[in-house]
Design a protein around this motif. Structure first.
Motif, PDB file in Angstrom:
ATOM      1  N   GLU A  55       0.839  -1.189   0.000  1.00 36.33           N
ATOM      2  CA  GLU A  55       0.000   0.000   0.000  1.00 36.33           C
ATOM      3  C   GLU A  55       0.880   1.248   0.000  1.00 36.33           C
ATOM      4  OE1 GLU A  55      -2.599   3.113   0.982  1.00 36.33           O
ATOM      5  OE2 GLU A  55      -0.952   2.487   2.258  1.00 36.33           O
ATOM      6  N   GLU A  60       0.750   4.446   1.098  1.00 41.61           N
ATOM      7  CA  GLU A  60       1.079   5.291   2.243  1.00 41.61           C
ATOM      8  C   GLU A  60       2.185   4.647   3.077  1.00 41.61           C
ATOM      9  OE1 GLU A  60      -1.406   7.070   5.894  1.00 41.61           O
ATOM     10  OE2 GLU A  60      -0.210   5.275   6.146  1.00 41.61           O
ATOM     11  N   ALA A  61       2.111   3.344   3.218  1.00 41.27           N
ATOM     12  CA  ALA A  61       3.134   2.636   3.986  1.00 41.27           C
ATOM     13  C   ALA A  61       4.499   2.813   3.317  1.00 41.27           C
ATOM     14  CB  ALA A  61       2.763   1.163   4.107  1.00 41.27           C
ATOM     15  N   LEU A  68       5.750   6.412   3.956  1.00 39.06           N
ATOM     16  CA  LEU A  68       6.229   6.669   5.311  1.00 39.06           C
ATOM     17  C   LEU A  68       7.556   5.979   5.589  1.00 39.06           C
ATOM     18  CD1 LEU A  68       2.976   6.728   7.415  1.00 39.06           C
ATOM     19  CD2 LEU A  68       4.461   8.619   6.831  1.00 39.06           C
ATOM     20  N   MET A  69       7.764   4.828   4.959  1.00 41.58           N
ATOM     21  CA  MET A  69       9.055   4.173   5.149  1.00 41.58           C
ATOM     22  C   MET A  69      10.145   4.924   4.396  1.00 41.58           C
ATOM     23  SD  MET A  69       8.608   0.132   5.610  1.00 41.58           S
ATOM     24  CE  MET A  69       7.733  -0.482   7.047  1.00 41.58           C
ATOM     25  N   CYS A 118      -4.988   6.190   0.899  1.00 38.68           N
ATOM     26  CA  CYS A 118      -4.847   6.668   2.265  1.00 38.68           C
ATOM     27  C   CYS A 118      -4.157   7.991   2.429  1.00 38.68           C
ATOM     28  CB  CYS A 118      -4.154   5.604   3.103  1.00 38.68           C
ATOM     29  SG  CYS A 118      -5.291   4.293   3.518  1.00 38.68           S
ATOM     30  N   LYS A 140      10.105  -5.593   2.675  1.00 32.75           N
ATOM     31  CA  LYS A 140       9.626  -5.647   4.053  1.00 32.75           C
ATOM     32  C   LYS A 140       8.088  -5.610   4.098  1.00 32.75           C
ATOM     33  CE  LYS A 140      10.007  -3.252   8.491  1.00 32.75           C
ATOM     34  NZ  LYS A 140      10.557  -2.136   9.248  1.00 32.75           N
ATOM     35  N   MET A 179       4.978  -8.625   4.972  1.00 29.18           N
ATOM     36  CA  MET A 179       3.872  -8.421   5.907  1.00 29.18           C
ATOM     37  C   MET A 179       2.514  -8.641   5.240  1.00 29.18           C
ATOM     38  SD  MET A 179       4.295  -5.024   8.144  1.00 29.18           S
ATOM     39  CE  MET A 179       5.934  -4.422   7.971  1.00 29.18           C
ATOM     40  N   SER A 180       2.497  -8.590   3.912  1.00 31.85           N
ATOM     41  CA  SER A 180       1.220  -8.590   3.194  1.00 31.85           C
ATOM     42  C   SER A 180       0.638  -9.995   3.048  1.00 31.85           C
ATOM     43  CB  SER A 180       1.422  -7.968   1.810  1.00 31.85           C
ATOM     44  OG  SER A 180       0.281  -8.153   1.012  1.00 31.85           O
ATOM     45  N   PRO A 181      -0.633 -10.181   3.395  1.00 34.73           N
ATOM     46  CA  PRO A 181      -1.231 -11.518   3.262  1.00 34.73           C
ATOM     47  C   PRO A 181      -1.417 -11.938   1.804  1.00 34.73           C
ATOM     48  CG  PRO A 181      -2.900  -9.917   3.907  1.00 34.73           C
ATOM     49  CD  PRO A 181      -1.580  -9.200   3.935  1.00 34.73           C
ATOM     50  N   TRP A 191      -0.253  12.562   7.749  1.00 35.76           N
ATOM     51  CA  TRP A 191      -1.023  12.063   8.879  1.00 35.76           C
ATOM     52  C   TRP A 191      -0.243  12.275  10.156  1.00 35.76           C
ATOM     53  CZ3 TRP A 191      -5.743  11.569   7.648  1.00 35.76           C
ATOM     54  CH2 TRP A 191      -6.090  11.131   6.365  1.00 35.76           C
ATOM     55  N   TYR A 239       0.675  10.782  13.276  1.00 39.31           N
ATOM     56  CA  TYR A 239       0.688   9.529  14.014  1.00 39.31           C
ATOM     57  C   TYR A 239       1.422   9.699  15.339  1.00 39.31           C
ATOM     58  CZ  TYR A 239      -0.902   6.979   9.864  1.00 39.31           C
ATOM     59  OH  TYR A 239      -1.618   6.505   8.810  1.00 39.31           O
ATOM     60  N   PHE A 296       4.520   0.550  13.418  1.00 43.62           N
ATOM     61  CA  PHE A 296       4.578   0.477  11.954  1.00 43.62           C
ATOM     62  C   PHE A 296       5.996   0.120  11.496  1.00 43.62           C
ATOM     63  CE2 PHE A 296       5.603   3.135   8.100  1.00 43.62           C
ATOM     64  CZ  PHE A 296       5.110   2.233   7.180  1.00 43.62           C
ATOM     65  N   LEU A 297       6.968   0.832  12.051  1.00 40.63           N
ATOM     66  CA  LEU A 297       8.342   0.620  11.591  1.00 40.63           C
ATOM     67  C   LEU A 297       8.945  -0.664  12.170  1.00 40.63           C
ATOM     68  CD1 LEU A 297       9.586   4.321  11.813  1.00 40.63           C
ATOM     69  CD2 LEU A 297       9.122   3.033   9.715  1.00 40.63           C
ATOM     70  N   THR A 299      -0.633  -8.055   7.256  1.00 43.00           N
ATOM     71  CA  THR A 299      -1.496  -6.942   6.879  1.00 43.00           C
ATOM     72  C   THR A 299      -1.035  -6.299   5.589  1.00 43.00           C
ATOM     73  OG1 THR A 299      -2.221  -6.432   9.116  1.00 43.00           O
ATOM     74  CG2 THR A 299      -2.241  -4.615   7.573  1.00 43.00           C
ATOM     75  N   PHE A 300      -2.019  -6.029   4.738  1.00 41.36           N
ATOM     76  CA  PHE A 300      -1.803  -5.194   3.560  1.00 41.36           C
ATOM     77  C   PHE A 300      -2.532  -3.906   3.865  1.00 41.36           C
ATOM     78  CE2 PHE A 300      -4.254  -3.619  -0.109  1.00 41.36           C
ATOM     79  CZ  PHE A 300      -3.239  -3.208  -0.943  1.00 41.36           C
ATOM     80  N   GLY A 301      -1.816  -2.816   3.898  1.00 41.62           N
ATOM     81  CA  GLY A 301      -2.505  -1.559   4.192  1.00 41.62           C
ATOM     82  C   GLY A 301      -1.549  -0.476   4.585  1.00 41.62           C
ATOM     83  N   CYS A 302      -2.139   0.619   5.032  1.00 39.02           N
ATOM     84  CA  CYS A 302      -1.348   1.799   5.350  1.00 39.02           C
ATOM     85  C   CYS A 302      -0.661   1.625   6.700  1.00 39.02           C
ATOM     86  CB  CYS A 302      -2.233   3.033   5.343  1.00 39.02           C
ATOM     87  SG  CYS A 302      -3.579   2.926   6.510  1.00 39.02           S
ATOM     88  N   ALA A 303       0.089   2.644   7.101  1.00 38.98           N
ATOM     89  CA  ALA A 303       0.871   2.573   8.332  1.00 38.98           C
ATOM     90  C   ALA A 303      -0.002   2.257   9.539  1.00 38.98           C
ATOM     91  CB  ALA A 303       1.604   3.901   8.540  1.00 38.98           C
ATOM     92  N   SER A 304      -1.159   2.898   9.637  1.00 40.69           N
ATOM     93  CA  SER A 304      -1.970   2.683  10.835  1.00 40.69           C
ATOM     94  C   SER A 304      -2.663   1.319  10.811  1.00 40.69           C
ATOM     95  CB  SER A 304      -2.993   3.806  11.012  1.00 40.69           C
ATOM     96  OG  SER A 304      -3.766   3.952   9.864  1.00 40.69           O
ATOM     97  N   ILE A 353      -1.156  -1.403   9.679  1.00 45.20           N
ATOM     98  CA  ILE A 353      -0.085  -2.285  10.142  1.00 45.20           C
ATOM     99  C   ILE A 353       0.107  -2.113  11.650  1.00 45.20           C
ATOM    100  CG2 ILE A 353       2.418  -2.681  10.011  1.00 45.20           C
ATOM    101  CD1 ILE A 353       2.136  -2.026   6.948  1.00 45.20           C
ATOM    102  N   LYS A 409      -8.447   7.488  10.279  1.00 47.08           N
ATOM    103  CA  LYS A 409      -7.843   6.152  10.253  1.00 47.08           C
ATOM    104  C   LYS A 409      -8.502   5.186  11.221  1.00 47.08           C
ATOM    105  CE  LYS A 409      -4.375   6.943   7.414  1.00 47.08           C
ATOM    106  NZ  LYS A 409      -4.120   6.149   6.230  1.00 47.08           N
TER     107      LYS A 409
END
Lengths: 387, 275
Positions: free
Chosen positions: A303, A305-306, A309-310, A324, A375, A379-381, B2, B4, B12-13, B58-63, B65, B102
């Motif tokens: 995704e 946004e993730a 942010l990384m 997001c 990374k 984590m992704s299913p 965002w 956080y 998240f990290l 999880t597949f998704g944004c920082a929050s 995860i 979120k």
């Protein structure tokens, strides 16, 4: 932490020369250009020069340039000017991939007795020209087609479209906010009636834009007030920023070649480097007719946004086409219009470079991004299922 | 950008418990690629039926995860009875709060947990219940009702933040507002009534309610009721007829008279019998 700024389609650094040229108009020459006294009145001459510089970037005449507060104001002005000048026409033609500045004013107009045709694009982001031409009618007040897409960088053949639209006696406007300064524009030799540009995309500050209005085009002001801009846009001039836009236009003209050589090479290296190192990564949009600085890459099964942010942890700035980040939950309307599958749309990152970037920075991104994607995929299913 | 909390950033990290337990006792999968986030939660129980291990993918944004990571930490050591009490608010609180936009990430966690516990108990996967309201994200009226009631949501935007409904094309906004009104209507209306009443109006309304609703009902059993006084929200009455001698008169007073007056006059009313 060093910032690696690869988000130049969002905004750009103000050029040092631009700031230097602007400062005297904030510190010393603060007069009102409309004043009778020399102290104020002399500023008008400098505005006239900035108008010439801006016109020169577009190969237009200075009197065809109208200074506004931003690209959005230019877009709104153009649409409503065409609507007001053609009161018996109730139809607008635009594309499905416009910037919100056009998209939302069209949607707003659609609530007020206007009907809007949104021309589709294919999976490469190429515009369906037949569809466009078929939908031009006697009722069409304006066709507004962006010059280059902000998310994918895909360029539309607006000169060709403008000619066809004008044949039918319809006003043609283009939102060229992303195209100006990146590709050559020669308005004297086109049928384009109106063109929007924004200062902060070409190293001028935020809060300044311009609208080109071809001589002879029917016009109606959006901001009604004083006689400024020959009565076409009321409001005391944002003098320093106008000077800044003029200077930035001149710089842009001189840097156009570098934009299309060195910047393009950096973009290509970035794209190639990332695609070589990361599986299931796809470039969104056709590569052929594309802005030299932009690449939109979908990293499947993660995704956006993730990712952002990384990357932020390393000071890397880019933007995403995903849900997001924008506050909206669906992937960008541009990617959806292109039929980019959800697997890819949610994980799309746009990198947009400028002449300020270096090859070291490009290599830094190429080094840092692959482990981030890895990374997140771990984590992704969905990741293993699709291997 | 965002905003956080440090705890969200940390989870998240440096996510805890990433993975999938192979011989899991409970598995809960929610969300989808189309929706932009998805979570697969697995847990394993120890011999005392406490959660020994919990892992997530999880597949998704920082929050999303961070919420998943937080949930797995919260779960360890709990019995299933304790675990099922974890609400989406608890997950958000554990992380020091989530941005309003979120909150749906914390709901994702709770939903996965419910499913995982359900799978352990052998409850068959629940079919989609209720009618789909938001077609873009496949959200039903029941899901919206639940999140509105549990989190005290008052507008469509809130609902979008919590369960995504309405975050796509926007066609369902009107329907979501109807549901919100329906849920809140029950709670808000009496309050409004209470505010609007002056003392005289209140006494009048009590008298009317007694004579129109309550006395006829009591009369069926040969009883009657008389209003003695109204002191603030205290309504003092005297039961007469068969009610005066009935051993269940206390129940009648609390369960019927007081309930009726609360419903129709003000929900803070207390009924007392004069001695």
């Amino acid at each position: 932490m060093n910032v690696v700024y690869a988000d130049n389609n969002a905004t750009t650094q103000v050029a040092k020369k631009v700031l230097d040229e602007m400062l005297p108009y904030l510190e010393t020459y603060y007069g009102n250009p409309s004043s009778m006294h020399t102290f104020g009145g002399q500023v008008a001459k400098n505005i006239a020069m900035a108008r010439e510089q801006t016109a020169a970037l577009l190969n237009a005449s200075p009197e065809e340039i109208l200074f506004t507060s931003c690209g959005t104001e230019s877009d709104s002005t153009a649409i409503q000017a065409a609507i007001k000048s053609n009161p018996d026409r109730k139809h607008i033609v635009t594309t499905r991939v416009e910037h919100p500045a056009i998209k939302n004013i069209c949607e707003h107009s659609a609530k007020n007795e206007f009907h809007v045709t949104y021309v589709p694009v294919d999976e490469n982001g190429t515009l369906d020209l037949d569809y466009l031409y078929k939908n031009l009618t006697d009722d069409t007040a304006i066709a507004s087609i962006m010059w280059a897409n902000n998310e994918t960088g895909v360029i539309f053949p607006v000169e060709e479209i403008a000619a066809k639209v004008k044949e039918k006696g319809i006003v043609f406007h283009t939102d060229a906010v992303q195209a100006v300064g990146k590709i050559p524009i020669d308005l004297k030799n086109t049928e384009i009636d109106m063109l929007s540009l924004s200062g902060h995309k070409i190293h001028a500050p935020k809060g300044i834009g311009a609208l080109y209005v071809k001589k002879g085009t029917k016009f109606s002001p959006f901001l009604i007030g004083g006689h400024q801009e020959k009565g076409r846009r009321g409001g005391t001039e944002n003098v320093a920023s106008i000077i800044g836009l003029g200077t930035a236009s001149e710089l842009s003209k001189n840097l156009m070649e570098e934009e299309n050589t060195r910047v393009k090479e950096m973009r290509d290296s970035l794209e190639k480097g990332l695609l070589e190192r990361i599986d299931n990564a796809i470039v969104n949009g056709g590569k052929e007719k594309r802005l030299p600085n932009t690449t939109s890459i979908a990293f499947e099964y993660v995704e956006g946004e993730a990712i952002l942010l990384m990357m932020d942890e390393f000071g890397i700035c880019a933007s995403s086409g995903s849900a997001c980040t924008s506050g909206s939950l669906e992937p960008s309307h541009v990617l959806r219009a292109m039929g980019v599958p959800f697997t890819a749309a949610h994980g799309t990152i746009r990198f947009s470079l400028s002449t300020y970037n270096t090859m070291e920075e490009v290599n830094f991104i190429i080094e840092k991004l692959p482990p981030i994607i890895e990374k997140l995929r771990k984590m992704s299913p969905f990741w293993k299922k699709n291997q | 950008m965002w905003e956080y909390t440090d705890k969200v950033k940390d989870h998240f990290l440096n996510p805890r418990n990433v993975g999938e337990i192979k011989d899991a006792d409970g598995i809960g999968e929610v969300g989808s690629l189309a929706c932009g986030d998805a979570l697969k939660l697995t847990f394993k129980l120890d011999e005392n039926k406490r959660i020994k291990d919990a892992q997530f993918q999880t597949f998704g944004c920082a929050s999303a995860i961070a919420s998943s990571s937080a949930l797995t930490e919260m779960l360890k050591g709990l019995t299933l009875e304790e675990a099922e009490k974890i609400s989406n608010e608890n997950i958000a609180e554990y992380l020091g709060g989530l941005p309003k936009e979120k909150m749906h990430c914390s709901v994702l966690g709770r939903d996965a947990l419910e499913k995982a516990i359900g799978s352990y108990r052998g409850e068959s996967e629940k079919k989609i219940e209720g009618e789909i309201v938001c077609e873009c994200f496949g959200v039903t009226d029941l899901e919206i009702k639940r999140v509105v009631a549990e989190n005290g949501l008052i507008n469509v935007e809130d609902v979008t933040d919590y369960v995504k409904a309405g975050g796509g094309c926007g066609k369902c906004h009107e329907r979501i507002q109807e549901i919100i009104n329906q849920i809140n209507g029950i709670q808000i209306q009496p309050k409004k009534k209470e505010k609007a009443l002056t003392n005289i109006q209140k006494i009048k309304l009590i008298q009317e309610t007694l004579s129109r609703e309550i006395q006829p009902a009591l009369a069926k059993d040969g009883g009657d009721i008389e209003l003695i006084d109204v002191d603030g929200n205290k309504v003092i009455v005297k039961l007469r007829g068969t009610c005066a001698t009935c051993s269940k008169s206390e129940l009648t007073l609390k369960n019927y008279v007081e309930t009726k007056l609360r419903e129709l006059v003000a929900d803070s009313i207390e009924v007392e019998e004069v001695q």
